[in-house]
Enzyme design. Sequence first.
Site, PDB file in Angstrom:
ATOM      1  N   HIS A 105     -14.571 109.854 -56.288  1.00  0.00           N
ATOM      2  CA  HIS A 105     -14.884 108.743 -57.207  1.00  0.00           C
ATOM      3  C   HIS A 105     -16.131 108.025 -56.678  1.00  0.00           C
ATOM      4  O   HIS A 105     -16.204 106.789 -56.681  1.00  0.00           O
ATOM      5  CB  HIS A 105     -13.713 107.757 -57.290  1.00  0.00           C
ATOM      6  CG  HIS A 105     -12.426 108.366 -57.760  1.00  0.00           C
ATOM      7  ND1 HIS A 105     -12.179 108.657 -59.083  1.00  0.00           N
ATOM      8  CD2 HIS A 105     -11.319 108.742 -57.070  1.00  0.00           C
ATOM      9  CE1 HIS A 105     -10.958 109.176 -59.204  1.00  0.00           C
ATOM     10  NE2 HIS A 105     -10.421 109.241 -57.989  1.00  0.00           N
TER      11      HIS A 105
ATOM     12  N   GLU B  85     -17.137 111.496 -60.083  1.00  0.00           N
ATOM     13  CA  GLU B  85     -16.074 111.884 -60.996  1.00  0.00           C
ATOM     14  C   GLU B  85     -16.545 112.993 -61.942  1.00  0.00           C
ATOM     15  O   GLU B  85     -17.725 113.105 -62.266  1.00  0.00           O
ATOM     16  CB  GLU B  85     -15.606 110.670 -61.802  1.00  0.00           C
ATOM     17  CG  GLU B  85     -14.902 109.627 -60.944  1.00  0.00           C
ATOM     18  CD  GLU B  85     -14.437 108.419 -61.723  1.00  0.00           C
ATOM     19  OE1 GLU B  85     -14.776 108.327 -62.936  1.00  0.00           O
ATOM     20  OE2 GLU B  85     -13.747 107.554 -61.137  1.00  0.00           O
TER      21      GLU B  85
ATOM     22  N   SER C 267      -9.457 114.210 -56.620  1.00  0.00           N
ATOM     23  CA  SER C 267      -9.202 112.855 -56.126  1.00  0.00           C
ATOM     24  C   SER C 267      -8.471 112.914 -54.780  1.00  0.00           C
ATOM     25  O   SER C 267      -9.034 113.339 -53.790  1.00  0.00           O
ATOM     26  CB  SER C 267      -8.424 112.061 -57.182  1.00  0.00           C
ATOM     27  OG  SER C 267      -8.350 110.701 -56.851  1.00  0.00           O
TER      28      SER C 267
END
Length: 292
Positions: free
Chosen positions: A197, A224, A155
């Site tokens: 994401h 993800e 992330s």
Amino acid sequence: MTLQEVQEVGTASQNNESEVQDSVALPETHGQLVIIGGAEDKEGDCKILREFVRRAGGLQARIVVMTVATGLPGEVGETYINVFQRLGADSVKVVDTAKRENADDPKGLEAIQDATGVFFTGGNQARITECLKDTELDSLLHRRFSEGIIIAGTSAGAAMMPDMMIVEGESETNPRMDVAEMDRGMGFFTGVVIDQHFAQRGRLGRLLSAIAQQPVNLGFGIDENTAIIINGKELEVFGEGAITVVDVANLTHTNVDKLLKDEPLALCNATLHILPHGYGFNLEKRTPIERK
């Protein structure tokens, strides 16, 4: 960055080939990068984290977890300690640099010096650069990477990998020059733009906007529980989702130098690749590698 500066940089990225990095392959002497799109499995088979540990030395792996991006370093650090210990790593240490002065802590520097793998957690990527960029720990991380250690990030820890990173921006929108806010990244994987994401938050427009602002030709959108593993000139896709590769090296037209702040971006003849687990990408030839 002002709109005029954005337009000038964007125009250079499409029209001045001398300013664009043709090859983004890692030097052969460097270690590998494991760049994760976020929300990786930490409770089941943990395939991505398992692969990171394996490449970092397996049962001899010495892992350092960097919690600088998160506002919950204790909780997040403990989660990854438990995962990496369960997978058999020889040692797992947390280095928390909540403040910039923490980056000069001798204990943290010693842990990085001894590590075979460094893992950056998720959170806020701006915190990573605010606390680490141009510090002694930053220099040590790059030196150890050049010596062969594995560096991973999920992330926010993925977003910070390029030399220029997406700090924030709109999702689920058409590309415009004001969609993505850019700032300096940590520079482990230079000459590219990365977003995470990706499919889950509809970030294609944001990635295209980011590419148009920079003198780069390649952008990677990582879903993800999916990772790209960079080893020299080759990229491997690993995980349950896919990656989106955007290549704008052969654009025939863009309106980037004519746009006002909120006007839509045009990119003609951009190339798009969708690559799931097992596929790869040659960073020198800029071509997909089909699964055998």
